[in-house]
Design a protein around this motif. Structure first.
Motif, mmCIF file in Angstrom:
data_model
loop_
_atom_site.group_PDB
_atom_site.id
_atom_site.type_symbol
_atom_site.label_atom_id
_atom_site.label_comp_id
_atom_site.label_asym_id
_atom_site.label_seq_id
_atom_site.Cartn_x
_atom_site.Cartn_y
_atom_site.Cartn_z
ATOM 1 N N SER A 85 -28.379 5.257 -11.807
ATOM 2 C CA SER A 85 -29.431 5.918 -12.584
ATOM 3 C C SER A 85 -28.954 7.207 -13.250
ATOM 4 O O SER A 85 -29.669 7.755 -14.098
ATOM 5 C CB SER A 85 -30.627 6.225 -11.679
ATOM 6 N N LEU A 86 -27.769 7.690 -12.885
ATOM 7 C CA LEU A 86 -27.270 8.926 -13.496
ATOM 8 C C LEU A 86 -27.133 8.750 -15.008
ATOM 9 O O LEU A 86 -26.502 7.806 -15.483
ATOM 10 C CB LEU A 86 -25.909 9.305 -12.905
ATOM 11 N N GLY A 87 -27.737 9.651 -15.753
ATOM 12 C CA GLY A 87 -27.661 9.570 -17.209
ATOM 13 C C GLY A 87 -28.572 8.529 -17.815
ATOM 14 O O GLY A 87 -28.587 8.355 -19.037
ATOM 15 N N HIS A 88 -29.325 7.812 -16.983
ATOM 16 C CA HIS A 88 -30.242 6.769 -17.462
ATOM 17 C C HIS A 88 -31.653 7.112 -16.976
ATOM 18 O O HIS A 88 -31.981 6.868 -15.822
ATOM 19 C CB HIS A 88 -29.822 5.397 -16.940
ATOM 20 N N LYS A 89 -32.452 7.687 -17.826
ATOM 21 C CA LYS A 89 -33.788 8.121 -17.426
ATOM 22 C C LYS A 89 -34.664 6.914 -17.099
ATOM 23 O O LYS A 89 -34.649 5.905 -17.795
ATOM 24 C CB LYS A 89 -34.422 8.957 -18.546
ATOM 25 N N ASN A 90 -35.426 7.047 -16.027
ATOM 26 C CA ASN A 90 -36.325 5.975 -15.589
ATOM 27 C C ASN A 90 -35.577 4.649 -15.448
ATOM 28 O O ASN A 90 -36.050 3.601 -15.899
ATOM 29 C CB ASN A 90 -37.504 5.821 -16.564
ATOM 30 N N CYS A 91 -34.424 4.706 -14.808
ATOM 31 C CA CYS A 91 -33.560 3.532 -14.689
ATOM 32 C C CYS A 91 -34.255 2.417 -13.904
ATOM 33 O O CYS A 91 -34.829 2.650 -12.840
ATOM 34 C CB CYS A 91 -32.260 3.920 -13.993
ATOM 35 N N ALA A 92 -34.193 1.215 -14.441
ATOM 36 C CA ALA A 92 -34.739 0.028 -13.784
ATOM 37 C C ALA A 92 -33.649 -1.035 -13.711
ATOM 38 O O ALA A 92 -32.624 -0.941 -14.398
ATOM 39 C CB ALA A 92 -35.946 -0.501 -14.551
ATOM 40 N N LEU A 93 -33.868 -2.047 -12.890
ATOM 41 C CA LEU A 93 -32.849 -3.085 -12.719
ATOM 42 C C LEU A 93 -32.482 -3.761 -14.033
ATOM 43 O O LEU A 93 -31.329 -4.135 -14.248
ATOM 44 C CB LEU A 93 -33.330 -4.130 -11.712
ATOM 45 N N GLU A 94 -33.448 -3.955 -14.927
ATOM 46 C CA GLU A 94 -33.158 -4.627 -16.185
ATOM 47 C C GLU A 94 -32.242 -3.802 -17.096
ATOM 48 O O GLU A 94 -31.674 -4.341 -18.043
ATOM 49 C CB GLU A 94 -34.448 -4.965 -16.926
ATOM 50 N N ASP A 95 -32.108 -2.509 -16.814
ATOM 51 C CA ASP A 95 -31.177 -1.671 -17.571
ATOM 52 C C ASP A 95 -29.736 -1.895 -17.122
ATOM 53 O O ASP A 95 -28.799 -1.590 -17.857
ATOM 54 C CB ASP A 95 -31.527 -0.190 -17.405
ATOM 55 N N ILE A 96 -29.578 -2.423 -15.919
ATOM 56 C CA ILE A 96 -28.244 -2.575 -15.320
ATOM 57 C C ILE A 96 -27.657 -3.947 -15.595
ATOM 58 O O ILE A 96 -26.462 -4.073 -15.892
ATOM 59 C CB ILE A 96 -28.327 -2.305 -13.806
ATOM 60 N N TYR B 108 -18.950 11.903 -14.334
ATOM 61 C CA TYR B 108 -19.146 13.348 -14.527
ATOM 62 C C TYR B 108 -18.344 13.820 -15.736
ATOM 63 O O TYR B 108 -17.179 13.464 -15.916
ATOM 64 C CB TYR B 108 -18.702 14.114 -13.286
ATOM 65 N N ASP B 109 -18.975 14.625 -16.575
ATOM 66 C CA ASP B 109 -18.310 15.184 -17.755
ATOM 67 C C ASP B 109 -18.880 16.575 -18.002
ATOM 68 O O ASP B 109 -20.075 16.734 -18.257
ATOM 69 C CB ASP B 109 -18.546 14.283 -18.965
ATOM 70 N N PHE B 110 -18.037 17.577 -17.928
ATOM 71 C CA PHE B 110 -18.458 18.964 -18.121
ATOM 72 C C PHE B 110 -19.136 19.162 -19.478
ATOM 73 O O PHE B 110 -20.053 19.978 -19.615
ATOM 74 C CB PHE B 110 -17.257 19.902 -18.004
ATOM 75 N N LEU B 111 -18.708 18.389 -20.493
ATOM 76 C CA LEU B 111 -19.247 18.550 -21.833
ATOM 77 C C LEU B 111 -20.378 17.586 -22.147
ATOM 78 O O LEU B 111 -20.962 17.639 -23.231
ATOM 79 C CB LEU B 111 -18.123 18.368 -22.870
ATOM 80 N N GLY B 112 -20.694 16.698 -21.221
ATOM 81 C CA GLY B 112 -21.718 15.698 -21.479
ATOM 82 C C GLY B 112 -23.118 16.236 -21.289
ATOM 83 O O GLY B 112 -23.339 17.250 -20.617
ATOM 84 N N GLU B 113 -24.093 15.540 -21.887
ATOM 85 C CA GLU B 113 -25.485 15.903 -21.681
ATOM 86 C C GLU B 113 -25.827 15.734 -20.209
ATOM 87 O O GLU B 113 -25.574 14.679 -19.616
ATOM 88 C CB GLU B 113 -26.392 15.008 -22.527
ATOM 89 N N ASP B 114 -26.389 16.769 -19.613
ATOM 90 C CA ASP B 114 -26.650 16.788 -18.170
ATOM 91 C C ASP B 114 -25.370 16.550 -17.373
ATOM 92 O O ASP B 114 -25.411 16.055 -16.247
ATOM 93 C CB ASP B 114 -27.706 15.751 -17.786
ATOM 94 N N PHE B 115 -24.225 16.880 -17.984
ATOM 95 C CA PHE B 115 -22.908 16.765 -17.353
ATOM 96 C C PHE B 115 -22.544 15.316 -16.999
ATOM 97 O O PHE B 115 -21.806 15.055 -16.058
ATOM 98 C CB PHE B 115 -22.817 17.666 -16.110
ATOM 99 N N VAL B 116 -23.051 14.390 -17.766
ATOM 100 C CA VAL B 116 -22.755 12.969 -17.567
ATOM 101 C C VAL B 116 -22.265 12.366 -18.876
ATOM 102 O O VAL B 116 -22.804 12.663 -19.946
ATOM 103 C CB VAL B 116 -24.009 12.199 -17.088
ATOM 104 N N ARG B 117 -21.245 11.539 -18.778
ATOM 105 C CA ARG B 117 -20.786 10.743 -19.916
ATOM 106 C C ARG B 117 -21.002 9.271 -19.589
ATOM 107 O O ARG B 117 -20.698 8.827 -18.485
ATOM 108 C CB ARG B 117 -19.303 10.994 -20.207
ATOM 109 N N LEU B 118 -21.520 8.523 -20.522
ATOM 110 C CA LEU B 118 -21.767 7.097 -20.315
ATOM 111 C C LEU B 118 -20.652 6.294 -20.973
ATOM 112 O O LEU B 118 -20.467 6.340 -22.191
ATOM 113 C CB LEU B 118 -23.128 6.707 -20.893
ATOM 114 N N GLU B 119 -19.904 5.577 -20.147
ATOM 115 C CA GLU B 119 -18.742 4.828 -20.631
ATOM 116 C C GLU B 119 -19.160 3.505 -21.272
ATOM 117 O O GLU B 119 -20.033 2.802 -20.759
ATOM 118 C CB GLU B 119 -17.790 4.528 -19.465
ATOM 119 N N ASN B 120 -18.502 3.151 -22.366
ATOM 120 C CA ASN B 120 -18.791 1.871 -23.014
ATOM 121 C C ASN B 120 -17.522 1.077 -23.322
ATOM 122 O O ASN B 120 -17.527 0.203 -24.189
ATOM 123 C CB ASN B 120 -19.597 2.085 -24.302
#
Length: 395
Positions: free
Chosen positions: A315-326, A230-242
């Motif tokens: 799937s949060l922050g990942h549109k149309n999330c599928a197993l191969e994305d994970i 969760y990130d108040f400033l993120g798109e759709d309130f989500v931050r994707l960590e890398n």
């Protein structure tokens, strides 16, 4: 007048019902076909391409130097798999297993243990205690013993197998309250644990042109996938960590790293019940049931299995999330409700080492710091009860 009005309504409803009924009669076969196809295509692919978990994992080293096994901690079957992999790895030129659970300060002692004429359970126990005073799960130290046994079977002049510790001993002794930068710099006094693990693998493996199988928790094993927070400033309130361990390895060595997800429940979306859900919205378990729950390993990327949609926390922050994305690959050992917790080492925590143990209880803000040895054992045994926890899946 009222009677005629009611008749009109009933007449209209009858006509509408027939129209709606006709629509659903047409739509139902399409829906059933779609659902059946979603299972049948992956099933056909798997039937034609299945490999044993051992064969599958080792096969990835033909093109990769680092294979990350993404585990749910304290699962007995996962650790039995890792032990069984040692001879397969060795035969294919992989001489090292890296483990999240272990302090690099104790690497020389661990090396000596695995090469010693006699195996010493007390030393193994102490090594794990030094890293985490609550990690009573025998499955991890049993990997030490499996490596020792394998080395004993080798000719004296042969290259020996090694277990590589990827962490250091954290200092939780003075921690209390909330996490702040100042407090966490005292706990993680050697710096960011993800960067630290990356440094060990780079120094001990990549600079020596070696290969390694790494056992670590899912969040540390992700490479392409970015974990959402969760990130108040993120798109759709989500931050994707890398910045996790696997992300760092992938950023520098994208062609040399591969992540295999070991079958486990996924976290549900926040504030949603149940807390745990079956992967790919239950499709994996459905497919495996049709395969009579045969243990298998398989690719996810660019396969029908990888295209399976997942609506879990991942799937949060990942549109149309599928197993191969994970993850890149997947290993199924048993259905979720048949998985079990590790055997417990009852000699791990005693009155003799209790004072030392309570001084460095990990993550005391996640669960209360125990006031007694009995309370600590209660916490540990609750966490160890995997069948009870997994009984919640999709309830």
């Amino acid at each position: 007048m009222i009677a005629n009005y009611r008749l009109f309504i009933n007449f209209k409803d009858t006509i509408m019902f027939k129209k709606i009924s006709s629509f659903f009669v047409i739509l139902l076969p399409v829906c059933l076909f779609s659902q059946t196809e979603a299972i049948d295509r992956p099933l056909q692919y798997l039937s034609a391409n299945k490999m044993s978990p051992q064969e599958y994992i080792v096969s990835k080293f033909a093109t990769r130097d680092i294979v990350l096994l993404s585990e749910e901690h304290r699962i007995k079957e996962n650790l039995e798999l890792v032990k069984s992999l040692i001879p397969f790895l060795y035969k294919n030129g992989v001489y090292t297993i890296g483990m999240e659970f272990g302090a690099s300060e104790n690497q020389k002692t661990l090396d000596s243990l695995i090469l010693a004429p006699e195996y010493n359970e007390n030393i193994a126990r102490k090594l794990m205690f030094n890293y985490n005073s609550g990690w009573v799960f025998k499955g991890y130290t049993d990997i030490y013993k499996a490596a020792w046994l394998f080395n004993k079977s080798l000719p004296e002049s042969a290259k020996k197998f090694r277990i590589l510790n990827l962490s250091y001993r954290y200092n939780w002794s003075s921690f209390s309250g909330y996490r702040t930068p100042e407090k966490m710099m005292k706990v993680f006094y050697k710096g960011n644990t993800e960067i630290y693990r990356f440094g060990i693998v780079e120094k001990e493996i990549m600079t020596k042109d070696d290969k390694i199988l790494i056992l670590t928790g899912d969040i540390h094993a992700f490479t392409r996938y970015k974990f959402p927070v969760y990130d108040f400033l993120g798109e759709d309130f989500v931050r994707l960590e890398n910045g996790y361990f696997g992300n760092l390895l992938y950023a520098k060595y994208p062609q040399k790293v591969y992540t295999v997800l070991l079958h486990k429940p996924f976290m549900n979306r926040p504030d949603t019940k149940p807390e745990l859900v079956s992967p790919a919205n239950g499709a994996i378990e459905t497919i495996m049931q049709k395969m009579e729950y045969e243990p298998v390993g398989f690719d996810l990327v660019n396969t029908p299995l990888g295209k399976l949609r997942d609506d879990s926390y991942y799937s949060l922050g990942h549109k149309n999330c599928a197993l191969e994305d994970i993850a890149d690959g997947y290993v199924f050992l048993k259905p979720l409700k048949k998985l079990s917790g590790c055997d417990i080492d009852t000699a791990f925590l005693t009155e003799k080492n209790w004072e030392q143990a309570k001084e460095n209880v990990a993550d005391p803000d996640w669960r209360p710091r125990p006031n007694s040895l009995e309370e600590y054992w209660k916490q540990i045994l609750e966490y160890a009860d995997v069948p009870k926890k997994y009984a919640e899946v999709d309830k």
